[in-house]
Design a protein around this motif. Structure first.
Motif, mmCIF file in Angstrom:
data_model
loop_
_atom_site.group_PDB
_atom_site.id
_atom_site.type_symbol
_atom_site.label_atom_id
_atom_site.label_comp_id
_atom_site.label_asym_id
_atom_site.label_seq_id
_atom_site.Cartn_x
_atom_site.Cartn_y
_atom_site.Cartn_z
ATOM 1 N N ALA A 44 0.742 -1.263 0.120
ATOM 2 C CA ALA A 44 -0.091 0.352 -0.194
ATOM 3 C C ALA A 44 0.603 1.383 0.008
ATOM 4 O O ALA A 44 0.989 2.931 -0.805
ATOM 5 C CB ALA A 44 -0.970 -0.127 1.191
ATOM 6 N N GLY A 45 2.207 0.890 0.629
ATOM 7 C CA GLY A 45 2.761 2.363 0.268
ATOM 8 C C GLY A 45 3.534 2.634 -0.789
ATOM 9 O O GLY A 45 3.709 3.995 -1.124
ATOM 10 N N ALA A 46 4.414 1.189 -0.798
ATOM 11 C CA ALA A 46 4.338 1.841 -2.354
ATOM 12 C C ALA A 46 3.235 2.138 -3.402
ATOM 13 O O ALA A 46 3.793 2.896 -4.098
ATOM 14 C CB ALA A 46 5.160 0.499 -3.140
ATOM 15 N N PHE A 47 2.129 1.777 -3.432
ATOM 16 C CA PHE A 47 1.446 2.232 -4.451
ATOM 17 C C PHE A 47 1.178 3.874 -3.757
ATOM 18 O O PHE A 47 0.885 4.190 -5.559
ATOM 19 C CB PHE A 47 -0.188 1.691 -4.372
ATOM 20 N N LEU A 48 0.815 4.357 -3.002
ATOM 21 C CA LEU A 48 0.635 5.523 -2.686
ATOM 22 C C LEU A 48 1.679 6.401 -2.849
ATOM 23 O O LEU A 48 1.298 7.354 -3.748
ATOM 24 C CB LEU A 48 0.347 5.995 -1.298
ATOM 25 N N ALA A 49 3.040 5.982 -2.819
ATOM 26 C CA ALA A 49 4.088 6.863 -3.204
ATOM 27 C C ALA A 49 4.336 7.189 -4.821
ATOM 28 O O ALA A 49 4.222 7.454 -5.088
ATOM 29 C CB ALA A 49 5.566 5.966 -2.394
ATOM 30 N N MET A 50 4.080 5.872 -5.424
ATOM 31 C CA MET A 50 4.270 5.785 -6.919
ATOM 32 C C MET A 50 3.137 6.702 -7.553
ATOM 33 O O MET A 50 2.827 7.831 -8.590
ATOM 34 C CB MET A 50 3.757 4.047 -7.703
ATOM 35 N N GLY A 51 2.047 6.335 -6.598
ATOM 36 C CA GLY A 51 0.608 7.179 -7.438
ATOM 37 C C GLY A 51 0.721 8.564 -7.320
ATOM 38 O O GLY A 51 0.559 9.478 -7.861
ATOM 39 N N MET A 52 1.220 9.222 -5.938
ATOM 40 C CA MET A 52 1.341 10.085 -5.608
ATOM 41 C C MET A 52 2.446 11.304 -6.640
ATOM 42 O O MET A 52 1.543 11.821 -6.887
ATOM 43 C CB MET A 52 1.340 10.696 -4.132
ATOM 44 N N PHE A 53 3.577 10.870 -6.549
ATOM 45 C CA PHE A 53 4.493 10.818 -7.806
ATOM 46 C C PHE A 53 4.038 11.447 -8.633
ATOM 47 O O PHE A 53 4.910 12.248 -9.687
ATOM 48 C CB PHE A 53 5.734 9.880 -7.289
ATOM 49 N N GLY A 54 3.644 9.718 -9.385
ATOM 50 C CA GLY A 54 3.105 10.094 -10.972
ATOM 51 C C GLY A 54 1.994 10.957 -11.157
ATOM 52 O O GLY A 54 2.158 11.869 -12.124
ATOM 53 N N LEU A 55 1.053 10.648 -10.475
ATOM 54 C CA LEU A 55 -0.131 11.938 -10.385
ATOM 55 C C LEU A 55 0.468 13.776 -10.450
ATOM 56 O O LEU A 55 -0.520 14.593 -10.949
ATOM 57 C CB LEU A 55 -1.000 12.317 -9.122
ATOM 58 N N SER A 56 1.611 14.124 -9.786
ATOM 59 C CA SER A 56 2.099 15.099 -9.391
ATOM 60 C C SER A 56 3.177 16.054 -10.317
ATOM 61 O O SER A 56 2.640 16.946 -10.775
ATOM 62 C CB SER A 56 2.838 15.149 -7.924
ATOM 63 N N ILE A 57 3.277 14.321 -11.065
ATOM 64 C CA ILE A 57 4.255 15.010 -12.000
ATOM 65 C C ILE A 57 3.101 14.847 -13.743
ATOM 66 O O ILE A 57 4.028 15.866 -14.508
ATOM 67 C CB ILE A 57 5.232 13.753 -12.678
ATOM 68 N N ILE A 58 2.343 14.404 -13.694
ATOM 69 C CA ILE A 58 1.194 14.178 -14.570
ATOM 70 C C ILE A 58 0.323 16.126 -14.203
ATOM 71 O O ILE A 58 0.429 16.659 -15.842
ATOM 72 C CB ILE A 58 0.321 13.854 -14.792
ATOM 73 N N GLY A 59 0.300 16.429 -13.596
ATOM 74 C CA GLY A 59 0.014 17.391 -13.259
ATOM 75 C C GLY A 59 0.614 18.955 -13.594
ATOM 76 O O GLY A 59 0.060 19.742 -13.837
ATOM 77 N N LEU A 60 2.039 18.614 -13.882
ATOM 78 C CA LEU A 60 3.137 19.336 -14.783
ATOM 79 C C LEU A 60 3.101 19.683 -15.646
ATOM 80 O O LEU A 60 3.144 21.190 -16.090
ATOM 81 C CB LEU A 60 4.699 19.294 -13.971
ATOM 82 N N PHE A 61 2.402 19.084 -16.119
ATOM 83 C CA PHE A 61 2.322 19.231 -17.839
ATOM 84 C C PHE A 61 0.997 20.006 -18.128
ATOM 85 O O PHE A 61 0.054 19.278 -17.946
ATOM 86 C CB PHE A 61 2.374 17.817 -18.315
ATOM 87 N N GLU A 62 1.188 20.819 -19.418
ATOM 88 C CA GLU A 62 -0.532 20.752 -19.675
ATOM 89 C C GLU A 62 -0.358 20.038 -21.354
ATOM 90 O O GLU A 62 0.681 19.907 -22.490
ATOM 91 C CB GLU A 62 0.029 22.735 -20.321
ATOM 92 N N PHE A 63 -2.121 19.705 -20.980
ATOM 93 C CA PHE A 63 -2.353 19.115 -22.353
ATOM 94 C C PHE A 63 -2.961 19.418 -23.145
ATOM 95 O O PHE A 63 -4.007 20.670 -22.629
ATOM 96 C CB PHE A 63 -3.093 18.250 -21.662
ATOM 97 N N LYS A 64 -3.162 20.129 -24.407
ATOM 98 C CA LYS A 64 -3.728 20.658 -25.641
ATOM 99 C C LYS A 64 -4.673 19.404 -26.530
ATOM 100 O O LYS A 64 -3.643 18.287 -26.678
ATOM 101 C CB LYS A 64 -2.832 21.447 -25.963
ATOM 102 N N ASP A 65 -5.377 20.506 -27.103
ATOM 103 C CA ASP A 65 -6.015 19.884 -28.113
ATOM 104 C C ASP A 65 -5.190 20.004 -29.332
ATOM 105 O O ASP A 65 -4.629 20.763 -29.482
ATOM 106 C CB ASP A 65 -7.761 21.001 -28.879
ATOM 107 N N GLU A 66 -5.674 18.425 -30.196
ATOM 108 C CA GLU A 66 -4.922 18.565 -31.184
ATOM 109 C C GLU A 66 -5.433 19.363 -32.696
ATOM 110 O O GLU A 66 -6.050 18.663 -33.892
ATOM 111 C CB GLU A 66 -4.402 17.162 -31.596
ATOM 112 N N ASP A 67 -6.255 20.258 -32.410
ATOM 113 C CA ASP A 67 -7.537 20.313 -33.434
ATOM 114 C C ASP A 67 -6.671 22.109 -34.968
ATOM 115 O O ASP A 67 -6.471 22.273 -33.881
ATOM 116 C CB ASP A 67 -9.176 21.245 -32.763
ATOM 117 N N THR A 68 -6.524 20.788 -35.853
ATOM 118 C CA THR A 68 -5.655 21.598 -36.359
ATOM 119 C C THR A 68 -6.825 21.540 -37.309
ATOM 120 O O THR A 68 -5.679 22.412 -38.923
ATOM 121 C CB THR A 68 -4.326 20.467 -37.067
ATOM 122 N N ARG A 69 -7.729 21.839 -37.667
ATOM 123 C CA ARG A 69 -8.951 22.497 -38.294
ATOM 124 C C ARG A 69 -8.667 23.741 -38.495
ATOM 125 O O ARG A 69 -8.871 24.827 -37.729
ATOM 126 C CB ARG A 69 -10.419 22.824 -37.850
#
Length: 82
Positions: A44-69
């Motif tokens: 459970a500790g490994a799951f929480l540590a990996m999950g929180m670390f991964g989610l914090s890294i994902i939160g740093l990125f800005e996801f954009k639409d690929e709408d090229t029209r």
């Protein structure tokens, strides 16, 4: 793909990876002779540590639409329309 779908895929991949890491670490502790409580706690500790670390890294990125029209061209006022 929309930005929300991209983020959903990234979060789902993060959660699955964290769950796999937690399961592997729990089984590893069990094989090494730890008690059931210690194995579950370690997993459970490994799951929480990996999950929180991964989610914090994902939160740093800005996801954009690929709408090229391209937007429709505006006609100038007074110009003849086809």
């Amino acid at each position: 793909m929309s930005a929300n779908k991209k983020k959903l895929v990234a979060v789902a991949l993060c959660v699955v990876t964290a769950a796999l890491a937690g399961f592997v670490s729990g089984v590893g502790l069990s094989i090494l002779g730890a008690s059931r409580l210690a194995s579950v706690s370690g997993g459970a500790g490994a799951f929480l540590a990996m999950g929180m670390f991964g989610l914090s890294i994902i939160g740093l990125f800005e996801f954009k639409d690929e709408d090229t029209r391209t937007p429709p061209a505006r006609t100038q006022q007074g110009a003849p329309t086809p």
